[in-house]
Design a protein around this motif. Structure first.
Motif, PDB file in Angstrom:
ATOM      1  N   LYS A 514      16.251  49.352  85.719  1.00 33.58           N
ATOM      2  CA  LYS A 514      16.021  50.723  85.281  1.00 33.58           C
ATOM      3  C   LYS A 514      17.338  51.340  84.831  1.00 33.58           C
ATOM      4  O   LYS A 514      18.373  51.202  85.491  1.00 33.58           O
ATOM      5  CB  LYS A 514      15.426  51.542  86.427  1.00 33.58           C
ATOM      6  CG  LYS A 514      15.021  52.951  86.031  1.00 33.58           C
ATOM      7  CD  LYS A 514      14.364  53.681  87.193  1.00 33.58           C
ATOM      8  CE  LYS A 514      13.948  55.076  86.795  1.00 33.58           C
ATOM      9  NZ  LYS A 514      13.325  55.809  87.923  1.00 33.58           N
ATOM     10  N   ALA A 515      17.286  52.026  83.702  1.00 32.26           N
ATOM     11  CA  ALA A 515      18.494  52.654  83.154  1.00 32.26           C
ATOM     12  C   ALA A 515      18.743  53.998  83.824  1.00 32.26           C
ATOM     13  O   ALA A 515      17.810  54.793  84.033  1.00 32.26           O
ATOM     14  CB  ALA A 515      18.349  52.839  81.655  1.00 32.26           C
ATOM     15  N   GLN A 517      20.561  56.156  82.424  1.00 32.99           N
ATOM     16  CA  GLN A 517      20.560  57.061  81.282  1.00 32.99           C
ATOM     17  C   GLN A 517      19.924  56.325  80.108  1.00 32.99           C
ATOM     18  O   GLN A 517      19.784  55.105  80.132  1.00 32.99           O
ATOM     19  CB  GLN A 517      21.979  57.520  80.937  1.00 32.99           C
ATOM     20  CG  GLN A 517      22.913  56.371  80.569  1.00 32.99           C
ATOM     21  CD  GLN A 517      24.351  56.834  80.436  1.00 32.99           C
ATOM     22  OE1 GLN A 517      24.866  57.500  81.313  1.00 32.99           O
ATOM     23  NE2 GLN A 517      24.973  56.477  79.322  1.00 32.99           N
ATOM     24  N   THR A 518      19.520  57.048  79.118  1.00 31.43           N
ATOM     25  CA  THR A 518      18.819  56.437  77.985  1.00 31.43           C
ATOM     26  C   THR A 518      19.716  55.426  77.287  1.00 31.43           C
ATOM     27  O   THR A 518      20.881  55.707  76.987  1.00 31.43           O
ATOM     28  CB  THR A 518      18.371  57.513  76.982  1.00 31.43           C
ATOM     29  OG1 THR A 518      17.551  58.478  77.662  1.00 31.43           O
ATOM     30  CG2 THR A 518      17.577  56.882  75.849  1.00 31.43           C
ATOM     31  N   LEU A 519      19.165  54.231  77.037  1.00 33.65           N
ATOM     32  CA  LEU A 519      19.919  53.150  76.420  1.00 33.65           C
ATOM     33  C   LEU A 519      19.770  53.177  74.912  1.00 33.65           C
ATOM     34  O   LEU A 519      18.833  53.777  74.349  1.00 33.65           O
ATOM     35  CB  LEU A 519      19.431  51.804  76.961  1.00 33.65           C
ATOM     36  CG  LEU A 519      19.558  51.597  78.468  1.00 33.65           C
ATOM     37  CD1 LEU A 519      18.934  50.266  78.862  1.00 33.65           C
ATOM     38  CD2 LEU A 519      21.017  51.642  78.907  1.00 33.65           C
ATOM     39  N   ASN A 520      20.665  52.498  74.245  1.00 36.35           N
ATOM     40  CA  ASN A 520      20.563  52.338  72.797  1.00 36.35           C
ATOM     41  C   ASN A 520      19.427  51.374  72.469  1.00 36.35           C
ATOM     42  O   ASN A 520      18.863  50.699  73.347  1.00 36.35           O
ATOM     43  CB  ASN A 520      21.873  51.802  72.230  1.00 36.35           C
ATOM     44  CG  ASN A 520      23.016  52.782  72.414  1.00 36.35           C
ATOM     45  OD1 ASN A 520      22.800  53.999  72.402  1.00 36.35           O
ATOM     46  ND2 ASN A 520      24.217  52.264  72.575  1.00 36.35           N
ATOM     47  N   GLN A 521      19.128  51.283  71.211  1.00 45.08           N
ATOM     48  CA  GLN A 521      18.125  50.336  70.786  1.00 45.08           C
ATOM     49  C   GLN A 521      18.644  48.912  70.956  1.00 45.08           C
ATOM     50  O   GLN A 521      19.851  48.664  71.016  1.00 45.08           O
ATOM     51  CB  GLN A 521      17.742  50.596  69.324  1.00 45.08           C
ATOM     52  CG  GLN A 521      17.076  51.938  69.094  1.00 45.08           C
ATOM     53  CD  GLN A 521      16.668  52.118  67.645  1.00 45.08           C
ATOM     54  OE1 GLN A 521      16.863  51.244  66.816  1.00 45.08           O
ATOM     55  NE2 GLN A 521      16.081  53.287  67.353  1.00 45.08           N
ATOM     56  N   THR A 554      10.912  53.820  75.474  1.00 45.11           N
ATOM     57  CA  THR A 554      11.740  55.008  75.675  1.00 45.11           C
ATOM     58  C   THR A 554      13.191  54.672  75.975  1.00 45.11           C
ATOM     59  O   THR A 554      14.015  55.572  76.145  1.00 45.11           O
ATOM     60  CB  THR A 554      11.160  55.846  76.820  1.00 45.11           C
ATOM     61  OG1 THR A 554      11.137  55.059  78.023  1.00 45.11           O
ATOM     62  CG2 THR A 554       9.738  56.295  76.490  1.00 45.11           C
ATOM     63  N   GLY A 555      13.520  53.391  76.087  1.00 42.57           N
ATOM     64  CA  GLY A 555      14.887  52.984  76.371  1.00 42.57           C
ATOM     65  C   GLY A 555      15.321  53.240  77.785  1.00 42.57           C
ATOM     66  O   GLY A 555      16.515  53.387  78.058  1.00 42.57           O
ATOM     67  N   GLU A 556      14.357  53.315  78.723  1.00 42.53           N
ATOM     68  CA  GLU A 556      14.700  53.632  80.107  1.00 42.53           C
ATOM     69  C   GLU A 556      14.702  52.415  81.021  1.00 42.53           C
ATOM     70  O   GLU A 556      15.093  52.528  82.179  1.00 42.53           O
ATOM     71  CB  GLU A 556      13.709  54.673  80.651  1.00 42.53           C
ATOM     72  CG  GLU A 556      13.784  56.008  79.942  1.00 42.53           C
ATOM     73  CD  GLU A 556      12.791  57.007  80.505  1.00 42.53           C
ATOM     74  OE1 GLU A 556      11.963  56.574  81.347  1.00 42.53           O
ATOM     75  OE2 GLU A 556      12.847  58.199  80.131  1.00 42.53           O
ATOM     76  N   ARG A 557      14.251  51.277  80.553  1.00 41.79           N
ATOM     77  CA  ARG A 557      14.224  50.108  81.429  1.00 41.79           C
ATOM     78  C   ARG A 557      14.273  48.828  80.601  1.00 41.79           C
ATOM     79  O   ARG A 557      13.904  48.794  79.432  1.00 41.79           O
ATOM     80  CB  ARG A 557      12.993  50.133  82.321  1.00 41.79           C
ATOM     81  CG  ARG A 557      11.673  50.001  81.597  1.00 41.79           C
ATOM     82  CD  ARG A 557      10.531  50.071  82.582  1.00 41.79           C
ATOM     83  NE  ARG A 557      10.556  51.337  83.309  1.00 41.79           N
ATOM     84  CZ  ARG A 557       9.883  51.545  84.434  1.00 41.79           C
ATOM     85  NH1 ARG A 557       9.170  50.580  84.971  1.00 41.79           N
ATOM     86  NH2 ARG A 557       9.937  52.716  85.040  1.00 41.79           N
ATOM     87  N   LYS A 583      25.395  51.561  84.504  1.00 44.05           N
ATOM     88  CA  LYS A 583      24.333  52.305  83.838  1.00 44.05           C
ATOM     89  C   LYS A 583      22.953  51.789  84.189  1.00 44.05           C
ATOM     90  O   LYS A 583      21.958  52.319  83.702  1.00 44.05           O
ATOM     91  CB  LYS A 583      24.528  52.248  82.327  1.00 44.05           C
ATOM     92  CG  LYS A 583      25.822  52.886  81.839  1.00 44.05           C
ATOM     93  CD  LYS A 583      25.938  52.800  80.325  1.00 44.05           C
ATOM     94  CE  LYS A 583      27.247  53.420  79.840  1.00 44.05           C
ATOM     95  NZ  LYS A 583      27.371  53.327  78.350  1.00 44.05           N
TER      96      LYS A 583
END
Length: 776
Positions: A514-515, A517-521, A554-557, A583
């Motif tokens: 799990k991130a 914070q929001t991760l990049n693509q 959503t880039g969260e995981r 992160k």
């Protein structure tokens, strides 16, 4: 400087350096041993190398001059040289033993002239000489040659007399003729000193010639308990007639077979010489010369070389010591009173630990106060240039990973930079994982000035799992004869051990990161890889295993899945390096069951290999016993029937070869299991770090106790890790005094892994409850 000849040596003990009287280097790239040197009555020194070069010298006090060399000749390989009356003339001759011949020569007009030669039917080992037989006390010297298979051949000048086979013989050893009782002394393979009378040997040969039984026994035997290196007779009659130098012991023996002296040596002896009454001179591999009278050490002196042969001789003065070094350094020296360049610590000094601690602290403080405590500012700098992706080499490297375009090769340029004057003897050792091969390892540079770039290649062994991709470069070099070290590490690209394929959605093993914070693509995270899908990427290893990373919309995981548990590690490490482990968080239950399966698989591979090695050892012992029985049968004058011993030897040999092949197979399987376990431990450590948010220091402590580097030695990984886990539970993670006083256990081979798995689980549970690995 005062001269202390051996004949005037009194009962005193001191340590000085020997004083050089004369020396010479006998050639280059030649080897010598204990039988490569002799002295003639005329004072000439004869040395013969194993490479077949024989030289004669006439030493005199002072430096070596070309006139000191009497002759130099090239012959066949020389096993031994001795001087004596080996011909019918009164002139002293030289006996030279070759592997298949005995040559007797004389020095004439600065050359070596052959008098006669005996061709040998057996491979020779050594020889001794003397006036054999009671009728030959004032006559010429006879020669007795010991062959490698235990036959004693006797020669009287140009005539061959007879030969006998020693009973129960296996390996040759030192041989000595004792004129006082007309007998021969030798050491057999049973570590026994044996005595055979010449008359008994001759009678046995005569009986054999007449068709009668030719058996004979030793006059007496003494069990030494170690192999003899040299046997020397004393020059005068005293308490001891013969000295025997063992591997760690000096024996003094009377000629009737009674043991008079047995002294344990606290050093490794290299050679020996007996002189005068009950006196012996011993050289050691530490470069010392020691003089004994009976068991009392009279004198010790430091030599500049390690002698393999020594003699006490008389040239212009008595008490000179002639020594020969393994590579041909010939010295004539004497025991002077030049002090050694270092002091000798008394061995019987009572240890005062308080004073030792004070001395240690004073040394540390002096080093701290020294203005030169820092390393030199100019150091060898190593700059690796690692490409993002490997290349394809059209040249096929058999046994390494390849595809249709060629062999997968990562070409790395290593830049070596030194801004000082010169760095000499630069050696760069390249440490790679077990599944990686570097054909350019190591790198040697005699002298380095400025900058040099060296290309190196890395290849992949596809059948071995990958536990990590880290490469260490260790450079050693010398600056002004002072050693220096430089190190650097880098990581090979993931595509060195894998290839990119279309994403695989199904897998047996899955974990979710799990991130925080929001991760990049995904295309930004893997910017150097041509993705085949916007949200998923799959790498297939060259052994068929695959691992996939899927990023949430959503880039969260991240969901990481693989066909094998240990393969998850490569993708998790890659993502943590590209994103940053700080992160990411791991909130799922720890995969203990999957980890412990690899622990058990590795332990089972160790057990199978250990059992197979034990079986192989038993078969080897059986094979050696059958060989020994066959040798005894074949060497017997009246051999008994073999009773299928030859068939049993053949069957046992086949079994030994089969077991050896099984051992090699199990060793390969153990290596594969070790790599899988190493990758699994790396994965578990990284998940623990993200789960409990461990700082760098705590993670380092945990990694040192739950070691991811699985080495296949003794003690093994299971027992070492179990002790380390127990230590954590009784120290920083202890709950009460009872746990703090718990026993650590031992490092013996365990019967199961249950305790280890229990201790790992408890450690993780204590960390989950807030336990700390670093005390405040």
């Amino acid at each position: 400087m005062s001269l202390l000849p051996l004949s005037n040596l009194k009962y005193k003990m001191s340590v000085f350096g020997v004083k050089e009287w004369w020396s010479v280097q006998c050639g280059t790239e030649e080897e010598y041993d204990v039988r490569s040197m002799c002295r003639m009555e005329s004072g000439n020194i004869i040395v013969g190398s194993l490479q077949g070069i024989i030289r004669g010298y006439k030493p005199h006090r002072g430096d070596f001059s070309p006139d000191d060399l009497l002759f130099e000749s090239r012959l066949d390989s020389i096993l031994q040289v001795e001087a004596g009356l080996f011909s019918h003339s009164q002139q002293e001759t030289i006996a030279i033993l070759h592997p298949r011949s005995l040559e007797v020569s004389v020095i004439a007009n600065s050359t070596l002239r052959q008098v006669y030669e005996h061709k040998l039917q057996r491979n020779a080992f050594n020889f001794t000489y003397g006036k054999f037989g009671s009728y030959n006390r004032e006559g010429r010297d006879f020669i007795c040659i010991q062959s490698s298979d235990g036959a004693l051949g006797f020669y009287e000048q140009e005539n061959y007399i007879f030969a006998v086979q020693l009973p129960g013989f296996l390996t040759p050893g030192p041989l000595l003729y004792c004129p006082s009782n007309d007998s021969f002394l030798l050491c057999n393979a049973n570590m026994q000193l044996e005595c055979y009378r010449y008359a008994r040997l001759r009678d046995a040969y005569t009986s054999y010639q007449q068709g009668q039984s030719a058996t004979f026994e030793a006059e007496w035997k003494i069990i030494l308990g170690e192999y003899a290196q040299e046997i020397r007779a004393t020059k005068r009659q005293g308490n001891v007639d013969v000295y025997v130098l063992g591997e760690h012991t000096l024996f003094g023996i009377k000629i009737n077979g009674s043991l008079k002296i047995q002294k344990k040596l606290d050093y490794v002896p290299s050679c020996m010489w007996a002189f005068e009454e009950d006196s012996v001179l011993i050289g050691s591999f530490s470069g010392h010369l020691l003089v004994y009278k009976n068991t009392k050490l009279l004198w010790a002196a430091k030599m500049t070389t390690i002698p393999v042969a020594i003699r006490v001789i008389e040239l212009e003065m008595p008490g000179l010591i002639l020594s020969l070094e393994e590579h041909g350094k010939l010295d004539v020296s004497y025991l002077g009173t030049s002090p050694m360049p270092y002091s000798v610590v008394p061995v019987n000094k009572t240890q005062d630990y308080a004073s030792m601690d004070r001395e240690y602290r004073n040394v540390i403080n002096s080093l701290s106060d020294s203005p030169n405590k820092l390393e030199p500012s100019i150091k060898l700098i190593i700059i690796p240039q690692v490409p993002k992706t490997p290349e394809r080499d059209m040249h096929t490297f058999e046994g390494f990973a390849s595809d249709d375009e060629g062999t997968i090769v990562t070409n790395v340029k290593i830049g070596l930079k030194y801004d000082g004057d010169v760095a000499k003897n630069v050696c760069v050792q390249i440490e790679v994982p077990f599944n990686i091969e570097c054909p350019d390892n190591p790198i040697h540079i005699e002298e380095l000035r400025g900058t040099v770039n060296i290309p190196i290649r890395f290849l992949t062994k596809p059948h071995i799992p990958c536990s990590h991709l880290n490469v260490n470069l260790n450079a050693t070099y010398f600056v002004n004869e002072s050693p220096r070290v430089s190190t650097v590490s880098f990581r090979l690209p993931l595509l060195q051990v894998s290839t990119l394929i279309k994403p695989i959605k199904t897998a047996d093993f899955k974990i979710t990161l799990k991130a925080r914070q929001t991760l990049n693509q995904l295309k930004e995270i893997f910017f150097d890889v041509a993705l085949l899908s916007p949200n998923a990427i799959t790498f297939q290893l060259f052994n068929g295993e695959h691992v996939t990373a899927i990023i949430g919309k959503t880039g969260e995981r991240f969901r990481i899945q693989s066909s094998h548990f240990h393969t998850l590690w490569l993708m998790v490490e890659e993502i943590c390096l590209r994103v940053g482990h700080e992160k990411l968080a791991f909130e799922e239950p720890l995969p203990f069951q999957d980890l412990f399966q690899n622990v058990d698989s590795h332990f089972e591979a160790r057990k199978q290999l250990k059992d197979e090695e034990d079986n192989l050892g038993k078969l080897c012992e059986q094979y050696a016993a059958i060989q020994k029985r066959l040798l005894v049968r074949f060497k017997d004058k009246n051999p008994a029937p073999l009773n299928n011993l030859d068939y049993l030897l053949h069957v046992t040999h086949s079994q030994v070869m089969a077991r050896a092949e099984n051992v090699e197979t199990l060793q390969e399987q153990l290596l594969i299991a070790s790599q899988k376990l190493s990758a699994s431990i790396n994965l578990a450590l990284l998940l623990l770090r993200m789960r409990f948010n461990l700082d760098n220091q705590s993670f380092e402590v945990l990694s040192r106790h739950l070691n991811p580097f699985v080495m296949n030695g003794e003690p093994g990984w299971q027992e070492a890790t179990n002790v380390a886990m127990t230590w954590l539970l009784k120290s920083v993670l202890a709950k009460n005094e009872k746990e703090a006083n718990a026993q650590l256990g031992n490092l013996s081979f365990p019967t199961s892994t249950e305790k280890l798995k229990k201790h790992i689980t408890i450690v993780c549970d204590r960390l989950a409850k807030g336990g700390r690995l670093i005390r405040e």
